[in-house]
Design a protein around this motif. Structure first.
Motif, PDB file in Angstrom:
ATOM      1  N   ILE A 198       0.852  -1.189   0.000  1.00 47.86           N
ATOM      2  CA  ILE A 198       0.000   0.000   0.000  1.00 47.86           C
ATOM      3  C   ILE A 198       0.886   1.236   0.000  1.00 47.86           C
ATOM      4  CG2 ILE A 198      -1.840   1.273   1.182  1.00 47.86           C
ATOM      5  CD1 ILE A 198      -2.713  -1.520   0.329  1.00 47.86           C
ATOM      6  N   ALA A 199       0.797   2.037  -1.048  1.00 48.33           N
ATOM      7  CA  ALA A 199       1.624   3.238  -1.143  1.00 48.33           C
ATOM      8  C   ALA A 199       0.971   4.406  -0.417  1.00 48.33           C
ATOM      9  CB  ALA A 199       1.828   3.616  -2.606  1.00 48.33           C
ATOM     10  N   GLY A 200       1.788   5.273   0.142  1.00 50.65           N
ATOM     11  CA  GLY A 200       1.271   6.524   0.677  1.00 50.65           C
ATOM     12  C   GLY A 200       1.343   6.662   2.185  1.00 50.65           C
ATOM     13  N   GLY A 201       1.962   5.690   2.862  1.00 50.84           N
ATOM     14  CA  GLY A 201       2.084   5.760   4.319  1.00 50.84           C
ATOM     15  C   GLY A 201       2.818   7.007   4.783  1.00 50.84           C
ATOM     16  N   ALA A 202       3.741   7.490   3.970  1.00 43.91           N
ATOM     17  CA  ALA A 202       4.539   8.658   4.377  1.00 43.91           C
ATOM     18  C   ALA A 202       3.942   9.961   3.847  1.00 43.91           C
ATOM     19  CB  ALA A 202       5.974   8.493   3.872  1.00 43.91           C
ATOM     20  N   SER A 203       2.735   9.898   3.280  1.00 41.90           N
ATOM     21  CA  SER A 203       2.143  11.104   2.699  1.00 41.90           C
ATOM     22  C   SER A 203       1.368  11.895   3.750  1.00 41.90           C
ATOM     23  CB  SER A 203       1.196  10.719   1.564  1.00 41.90           C
ATOM     24  OG  SER A 203       1.908  10.081   0.539  1.00 41.90           O
ATOM     25  N   PRO A 204       1.420  13.228   3.677  1.00 41.96           N
ATOM     26  CA  PRO A 204       0.683  14.042   4.650  1.00 41.96           C
ATOM     27  C   PRO A 204      -0.819  13.931   4.414  1.00 41.96           C
ATOM     28  CG  PRO A 204       1.656  15.435   2.954  1.00 41.96           C
ATOM     29  CD  PRO A 204       2.146  14.045   2.698  1.00 41.96           C
ATOM     30  N   PRO A 205      -1.642  13.933   5.485  1.00 36.73           N
ATOM     31  CA  PRO A 205      -3.093  13.837   5.308  1.00 36.73           C
ATOM     32  C   PRO A 205      -3.667  15.098   4.674  1.00 36.73           C
ATOM     33  CG  PRO A 205      -2.536  14.185   7.619  1.00 36.73           C
ATOM     34  CD  PRO A 205      -1.245  13.996   6.885  1.00 36.73           C
ATOM     35  N   GLY A 206      -4.831  14.945   4.028  1.00 39.67           N
ATOM     36  CA  GLY A 206      -5.541  16.096   3.478  1.00 39.67           C
ATOM     37  C   GLY A 206      -5.012  16.604   2.159  1.00 39.67           C
ATOM     38  N   LYS A 207      -4.010  15.934   1.586  1.00 38.81           N
ATOM     39  CA  LYS A 207      -3.447  16.380   0.305  1.00 38.81           C
ATOM     40  C   LYS A 207      -3.695  15.306  -0.737  1.00 38.81           C
ATOM     41  CE  LYS A 207      -0.467  19.834   1.748  1.00 38.81           C
ATOM     42  NZ  LYS A 207      -0.288  21.136   1.122  1.00 38.81           N
TER      43      LYS A 207
END
Lengths: 457, 291
Positions: free
Chosen positions: B234-243
């Motif tokens: 699953i990609a995106g664990g390090a992505s900031p929320p709300g973006k």
């Protein structure tokens, strides 16, 4: 794209839904004169594209123009969910008998529009869903047929609309008015390519009329192109300087607080690059995707990444499908040669055009990409850590010759010698900064020669 | 949705730059392209196949099983409805930034007419050694090799990387199903997992998901009782929320759509969730050992 209340309400009016008489003001003086023009008690409401304004103290009642001025003084400049309030909406006060909730939104589960209605308005719909689920109705709509009055009525079946002790005729009239409003709201949602069109509260006034006291509208980002005039009254995304530059270039750039610069193609691969940097104990400095047609913009994209002063090293991770890695790599090399950054770069390049891309990297930069993304990223994280410990600034003034590279080639590349020579001219400066370019080729080559021999390509 | 070698493919938007380039690649690979559509160039021959004014004309004149759309965002609705009304049962919509309400109209028409849609915003579908539809680097032998692993991916680039890692680990693919990065998709993760589960050539499944929405959670529910072994990333664990992380569908709102929620659901279904795509070979080996 989000819209502030004052920009969203005209869409309701155009669909025949009543809204309070109101005027936007950008100063206390303006608020005062608007209140005088409207006459009688008013509401003074902070305008912000998101966040809970009421809870932040951004919605105040004012009995007369002087009070409206004071309210505006208190509200203007206030922070609502990170947005600085620049304007207020001065509105006539409504005589409220009951408050409802109504919304239409794009629903992934039903792959179509979803109409929501609750007899409990004026509070968070999530709260209603949790505490009074029987008072919240959801109805997926067949977009080919739209929402008709009968379906809207059916949604309301069994809900207490707060007509209370009123006669059966009055209760029926209240139901009809709500159903009419839902049909109008659906039309406004369709006419304006909404992601979300929400009225909370939808008030029933003491005289029986319905009025939208608030409105939240989000325009589908993919529809902005065909709603250009409308989009002009939306709230632009809050962007940092670099993010705004990215947007102007048609690139999705998000500035983060780490030190490993990221350039990858495709949203999934870019997110993954960030994840794997984190997995190896590093911190990404940005999200920047050059997928889709944007793959031809690698040069300005890399310039963007390198202009973030926090960047201490760079990961270039390409896995070409639609995006051709040879085209992207060409752009990266153009930018690299133009800017001559002093930070190390680590490459992983696979997929469409990768043979040509690898040749280019060898010939122009004297490097061979890593066999796997993890190797490239682990090396980059180590380099960033070392640079951090040495306290060396991320990017020099552009005069320092690049100590670039992923892995040293097998010594055959002509470009390598030139690069190395170039770097040595600035060796004194690097020593001074307390950092010998560890992430550069010499050391890597020895350690990983075995890995290369066993590699797939 | 899985495409196989014998299926006849129509290319809508065949005369454009990308349509032309990728039609050539598909033909070289063995995809059976039978016709193209461009209303302004009807009667022409392009890439060696006849060009028709509409999918309806193409259906009447040559017939086709799959239509792939190289069409700009605002033209997708009309082109897709044309194909659906022509009787096309499988559509592959590559275009990104199609207005969401247009997508919903297309999917509603597809539902009524019994057509399956992959996308929008997908990189396409591959059956290694046979054919591909879309713009996947199927011809890269280090990435796509006939085998028995079915891959479902929201992202084209990340799906490609996973396939590369699979082949480097000695595996091959039975099918690659790109479902797309939009919030509303014709084929969901769960739909794709179901088709791979039913596919005789597929022995194991890799789910490549990302933050946003609840498709991975829904797939996990199905995978609970699935016999074929599976692993996931699953990609995106390090992505900031709300973006919105590049893909319109890749956004975390509150506690919805997080990497953690998807990981939890998949792990509860007995699916190992990888920390990095490079682990896919090892994890799949282990899963097959257990299966």
């Amino acid at each position: 794209m989000d819209f502030e209340e004052h920009a969203a309400k005209p869409l309701l009016e155009a669909a025949g839904i009543a809204v309070p008489r109101g005027l936007p003001a950008r100063s206390p003086g303006e608020a005062e004169s608007h209140a005088a023009a409207i006459g009688g008690p008013v509401m003074v409401k902070a305008q912000a594209p998101a966040g809970k304004r009421g809870k932040a103290g951004g919605i105040r009642a004012a009995g007369d123009p002087a009070a409206a001025r004071e309210a505006a003084e208190a509200i203007l400049g206030m922070d609502v969910a990170g947005h600085r309030v620049e304007s207020v909406l001065v509105e006539e006060q409504a005589a409220i008998a009951a408050e409802y909730y109504a919304a239409v939104l794009n629903d992934a589960a039903s792959k179509g529009p979803l109409v929501m209605f609750s007899s409990e308005g004026g509070m968070d719909v999530e709260e209603v869903a949790a505490s009074m689920p029987d008072r919240l109705r959801r109805a997926p709509v067949d977009i080919a047929r739209g929402l008709d009055l009968a379906s809207a009525r059916a949604m309301l079946d069994g809900l207490d609309l707060g007509a209370g002790e009123a006669s059966a005729a009055e209760a029926a009239a209240a139901e009809t008015a709500v159903a009419d409003t839902l049909v109008a709201l659906y039309r406004a949602y369709r006419d304006n390519d909404a992601d979300l069109l929400e009225v909370n509260p939808l008030a029933r006034l003491e005289d029986g009329r319905l009025m939208a006291l608030d409105c939240k509208y989000t325009l589908d980002d993919s529809s902005v192109k065909r709603r250009e005039a409308l989009a002009k009254s939306g709230s632009p995304e809050r962007l940092t300087g670099l993010e705004a530059r990215g947007q102007a270039l048609g690139l999705k750039y998000i500035e983060l607080d780490g030190d490993v610069g990221v350039l990858a193609n495709g949203a999934g691969l870019t997110m993954t690059t960030m994840d794997v940097i984190t997995h190896h104990g590093g911190r990404p400095a940005n999200f920047l995707e050059i997928g889709g047609e944007a793959y031809t913009k690698a040069k300005p994209a890399l310039e963007l990444v390198l202009d973030n002063p926090g960047v201490k090293c760079l990961v270039v991770n390409f896995c070409g499908a639609f995006a051709r890695t040879d085209v992207m790599t060409g752009g990266v090399l153009d930018a690299w040669e133009a800017l001559a950054p002093s930070i190390p770069a680590f490459f992983s390049v696979h997929g469409t055009g990768s043979a040509e891309a690898r040749t280019m990297l060898r010939e122009r930069l004297g490097v061979t990409p890593y066999e796997t993304m993890d190797e490239a990223i682990a090396a980059a994280v180590a380099a960033a850590r070392e640079a951090g410990e040495a306290g060396k600034p991320g990017r020099a003034d552009g005069r320092e010759t690049g100590a670039a590279t992923g892995r040293e080639p097998d010594g055959k590349a002509d470009g390598a010698a030139g690069r190395k020579a170039g770097r040595e001219t600035d060796e004194a400066a690097e020593r001074e900064a307390g950092r010998k370019t560890d992430a550069t080729p010499e050391r890597e080559a020895g350690g990983e020669a075995g890995g290369k021999a066993g590699g797939a390509s | 949705m899985i495409v196989r070698g014998g299926q006849r493919v129509l290319v809508q938007g065949i005369t454009g730059k990308q349509g032309t380039f990728w039609t050539g690649r598909m033909q070289e690979y063995g995809t059976r392209i039978v016709a193209g559509v461009n209303p302004k160039k009807a009667g022409a021959v392009h890439c060696g196949v006849p060009v028709y004014a509409s999918a309806r004309d193409a259906m009447r004149e040559t017939g086709f099983d799959v239509s792939v759309l190289f069409i700009p965002p605002l033209g997708v609705k009309a082109a897709a409805l044309d194909a659906i009304e022509a009787g096309c049962r499988r559509l592959v919509v590559l275009t990104e930034h199609v207005p969401v309400q247009d997508v919903m109209e297309v999917l509603a028409a597809a539902r009524v007419n019994g057509a399956a849609v992959a996308g929008p915003n997908t990189a396409g579908l591959v059956t290694p050694g046979e054919c591909f539809v879309g713009f996947m680097p199927a011809f890269e032998r280090g990435i796509f090799r006939p085998g028995s692993v079915g891959v479902v991916s929201r992202s084209g680039s990340l799906g490609t990387l996973i396939c590369l890692n699979l082949v480097q680990a000695g595996f091959g693919e039975s099918a690659f199903v790109g479902i797309g990065g939009d919030p509303i998709l014709g084929t969901t993760t769960c739909d794709a997992v179901r088709s791979l589960d039913a596919d005789e050539r597929t022995d194991a499944i890799v789910v490549v998901g990302e933050i946003g929405g609840t498709m991975e959670e829904e797939a996990a529910e199905y995978m609970q009782d699935m016999r074929k072994p599976a692993v996931a990333f699953i990609a995106g664990g390090a992505s900031p929320p709300g973006k919105k992380m590049g893909h319109a569908g890749a956004i975390v709102m509150g506690d919805k759509g997080t990497c953690a929620s998807k990981r939890k659901a998949l792990e509860a279904a007995g699916v190992e969730v990888l920390d990095t795509p490079s682990d896919v070979g090892r994890a799949l080996g282990a899963a097959l050992g257990r299966g």
